[in-house]
Design an enzyme around this catalytic site. Structure first.
Site, PDB file in Angstrom:
ATOM      1  N   SER A 127       0.856  -1.188   0.000  1.00 46.06           N
ATOM      2  CA  SER A 127       0.000   0.000   0.000  1.00 46.06           C
ATOM      3  C   SER A 127       0.887   1.230   0.000  1.00 46.06           C
ATOM      4  O   SER A 127       2.014   1.183   0.525  1.00 46.06           O
ATOM      5  CB  SER A 127      -0.868   0.014   1.266  1.00 46.06           C
ATOM      6  OG  SER A 127      -1.434   1.294   1.458  1.00 46.06           O
ATOM      7  N   TYR A 140      -1.581  -1.042  10.277  1.00 45.86           N
ATOM      8  CA  TYR A 140      -1.690  -1.476   8.872  1.00 45.86           C
ATOM      9  C   TYR A 140      -0.497  -0.999   8.026  1.00 45.86           C
ATOM     10  O   TYR A 140       0.081  -1.802   7.283  1.00 45.86           O
ATOM     11  CB  TYR A 140      -3.024  -0.989   8.299  1.00 45.86           C
ATOM     12  CG  TYR A 140      -3.212  -1.238   6.824  1.00 45.86           C
ATOM     13  CD1 TYR A 140      -3.497  -2.515   6.336  1.00 45.86           C
ATOM     14  CD2 TYR A 140      -3.113  -0.189   5.902  1.00 45.86           C
ATOM     15  CE1 TYR A 140      -3.672  -2.731   4.980  1.00 45.86           C
ATOM     16  CE2 TYR A 140      -3.292  -0.398   4.549  1.00 45.86           C
ATOM     17  CZ  TYR A 140      -3.572  -1.673   4.086  1.00 45.86           C
ATOM     18  OH  TYR A 140      -3.733  -1.890   2.743  1.00 45.86           O
TER      19      TYR A 140
HETATM   20  N1  LIG Z   1      -8.677  -0.779  -1.537  1.00 49.52           N
HETATM   21  C1  LIG Z   1      -7.658   0.023  -1.252  1.00 49.52           C
HETATM   22  O1  LIG Z   1      -7.771   1.269  -1.247  1.00 49.52           O
HETATM   23  C2  LIG Z   1      -6.295  -0.548  -0.971  1.00 49.52           C
HETATM   24  C3  LIG Z   1      -5.225   0.345  -0.831  1.00 49.52           C
HETATM   25  C4  LIG Z   1      -3.959  -0.149  -0.569  1.00 49.52           C
HETATM   26  C5  LIG Z   1      -3.750  -1.520  -0.461  1.00 49.52           C
HETATM   27  N2  LIG Z   1      -4.811  -2.365  -0.593  1.00 49.52           N
HETATM   28  C6  LIG Z   1      -4.550  -3.801  -0.461  1.00 49.52           C
HETATM   29  O2  LIG Z   1      -5.083  -4.482  -1.571  1.00 49.52           O
HETATM   30  C7  LIG Z   1      -5.566  -5.772  -1.169  1.00 49.52           C
HETATM   31  C8  LIG Z   1      -7.024  -5.934  -1.556  1.00 49.52           C
HETATM   32  O3  LIG Z   1      -7.786  -4.853  -0.997  1.00 49.52           O
HETATM   33  P1  LIG Z   1      -9.343  -4.733  -1.272  1.00 49.52           P
HETATM   34  O4  LIG Z   1      -9.705  -3.317  -1.039  1.00 49.52           O
HETATM   35  O5  LIG Z   1      -9.701  -5.378  -2.555  1.00 49.52           O
HETATM   36  O6  LIG Z   1      -9.920  -5.592  -0.043  1.00 49.52           O
HETATM   37  P2  LIG Z   1     -11.382  -6.255   0.159  1.00 49.52           P
HETATM   38  O7  LIG Z   1     -11.602  -6.284   1.627  1.00 49.52           O
HETATM   39  O8  LIG Z   1     -12.394  -5.597  -0.712  1.00 49.52           O
HETATM   40  O9  LIG Z   1     -11.174  -7.739  -0.375  1.00 49.52           O
HETATM   41  C9  LIG Z   1     -10.239  -8.582   0.269  1.00 49.52           C
HETATM   42  C10 LIG Z   1     -10.556 -10.020  -0.051  1.00 49.52           C
HETATM   43  O10 LIG Z   1      -9.575 -10.811   0.634  1.00 49.52           O
HETATM   44  C11 LIG Z   1     -10.230 -11.842   1.340  1.00 49.52           C
HETATM   45  N3  LIG Z   1      -9.469 -12.186   2.533  1.00 49.52           N
HETATM   46  C12 LIG Z   1      -9.263 -11.408   3.633  1.00 49.52           C
HETATM   47  N4  LIG Z   1      -8.548 -12.078   4.547  1.00 49.52           N
HETATM   48  C13 LIG Z   1      -8.293 -13.298   4.012  1.00 49.52           C
HETATM   49  C14 LIG Z   1      -7.599 -14.439   4.466  1.00 49.52           C
HETATM   50  N5  LIG Z   1      -7.056 -14.481   5.695  1.00 49.52           N
HETATM   51  N6  LIG Z   1      -7.500 -15.510   3.658  1.00 49.52           N
HETATM   52  C15 LIG Z   1      -8.062 -15.491   2.429  1.00 49.52           C
HETATM   53  N7  LIG Z   1      -8.757 -14.454   1.953  1.00 49.52           N
HETATM   54  C16 LIG Z   1      -8.864 -13.366   2.736  1.00 49.52           C
HETATM   55  C17 LIG Z   1     -11.615 -11.290   1.701  1.00 49.52           C
HETATM   56  O11 LIG Z   1     -12.546 -12.333   1.937  1.00 49.52           O
HETATM   57  C18 LIG Z   1     -11.922 -10.461   0.459  1.00 49.52           C
HETATM   58  O12 LIG Z   1     -12.580 -11.233  -0.533  1.00 49.52           O
HETATM   59  C19 LIG Z   1      -5.311  -5.870   0.332  1.00 49.52           C
HETATM   60  O13 LIG Z   1      -4.087  -6.495   0.577  1.00 49.52           O
HETATM   61  C20 LIG Z   1      -5.231  -4.411   0.762  1.00 49.52           C
HETATM   62  O14 LIG Z   1      -4.486  -4.226   1.933  1.00 49.52           O
HETATM   63  C21 LIG Z   1      -6.066  -1.906  -0.848  1.00 49.52           C
END
Ligand SMILES: NC(=O)c1ccc[n+]([C@@H]2O[C@H](COP(=O)([O-])OP(=O)(O)OC[C@H]3O[C@@H](n4cnc5c(N)ncnc54)[C@H](O)[C@@H]3O)[C@@H](O)[C@H]2O)c1
Length: 251
Positions: A127, A140
């Site tokens: 991130s 985080y």
């Molecule tokens: N959305 C953002 O703005 C953003 C920004 C920076 C980084 N990220 C990173 O991108 C990635 C995805 O983010 P997102 O917004 O799509 O998240 P989200 O919460 O929309 O989706 C995450 C998915 O991962 C699954 N998941 C969570 N924990 C799990 C586990 N222990 N085992 C298996 N599956 C698991 C959940 O069931 C979900 O389907 C994450 O690593 C997040 O930290 C997101």
């Protein structure tokens, strides 16, 4: 046809990554802790669904046992808790580190031996907050900085096996995971316009960067973090975005 394992593929960024890699010709193994969403995604993209909590050692071993060969691993599954450092509970901290850091390492360790003699690519989701910190994000950002360090370590340790490892760091992308906090279109507009590129990211923006790092155009790229954040991390817009976030959280 290359095989790609994508974790957290049931929704959000992971779903977009799974769809992009499938469209590019990969056979996708869509992994998620949530059975219903990952089954639906796998059906839609013509891939295979595996229900697995990446923080659960037995579930990860079962997943590894079901995979013969692998070309691409996208460690996308991640969680966060919206709390300051002072307000974070020990359970919150344990959960975030367990999934984002331990889970990423554990799944990679379990699958590293499945890459063939030609190697392959690992892409980890970090991130922008690994670099700039964020209002009310607790541990985080530290977990995502650890993902960057893990990525560099994977790059060094797996290079002799021709496995490249890189990270992609989104800025703010509205997904099911972030929608609770960022549902308000006015807030999205305010934060988006604080970004140098004038908008928030989309899951497809992130999937494009993952596809690049997973593919042959990145054949000589390893150990890097590519921030896909509309410029958030590089020109002080973090402070503006943090101010907007802090203001909203104070309401
Ligand atoms: N959305 C953002 O703005 C953003 C920004 C920076 C980084 N990220 C990173 O991108 C990635 C995805 O983010 P997102 O917004 O799509 O998240 P989200 O919460 O929309 O989706 C995450 C998915 O991962 C699954 N998941 C969570 N924990 C799990 C586990 N222990 N085992 C298996 N599956 C698991 C959940 O069931 C979900 O389907 C994450 O690593 C997040 O930290 C997101």
């Amino acid at each position: 046809m290359p095989t790609a394992v994508v974790t957290g593929a049931g929704r959000g960024i992971g779903r977009a990554v799974a769809a992009r890699l499938a469209a590019d010709g990969a056979e996708v193994v869509a992994v998620d802790a949530d059975a219903a969403s990952v089954t639906e995604v796998a059906e839609r993209i013509g891939g295979r669904a595996v229900v697995c909590d990446i923080a659960d050692e037995d579930a990860v071993a079962a997943l590894a046992g079901s995979i013969d060969r692998l070309d691409v691993l996208v460690n996308n599954a991640g969680i966060w808790r919206s709390a300051t450092l002072d307000d974070s509970s020990r359970d919150d901290v344990d959960a975030v580190l367990r999934v984002n850091v331990v889970g990423t390492w554990q799944l990679t360790r379990a699958l590293a031996g499945r890459f063939g003699p030609d190697g392959g690519a690992i892409v980890n989701l970090t991130s922008v907050l690994a670099e700039v910190g964020g209002a009310g994000r607790g541990v985080y950002p530290a977990s995502k900085a650890a993902v960057v360090a893990l990525t560099k370590q994977m790059a060094v340790e797996y290079a002799p096996r021709r496995i490249r490892a890189n990270a992609v760091g989104p800025g703010l992308v509205v997904t099911e995971g972030t929608a609770g906090e960022f549902a308000d279109p006015g807030l999205q507009q305010a934060i988006g316009s604080a970004m140098p590129l004038g908008r928030l990211g989309t899951p497809e923006d992130i999937a494009g960067a993952v596809a690049f790092l997973a593919g042959p155009d990145a054949a000589y790229v390893t150990g890097q973090a590519l921030y896909v954040d509309g410029g958030w991390g590089v020109n002080g817009s973090a402070f503006i975005a943090n101010a907007v976030l802090g203001y909203i959280q104070s309401l």
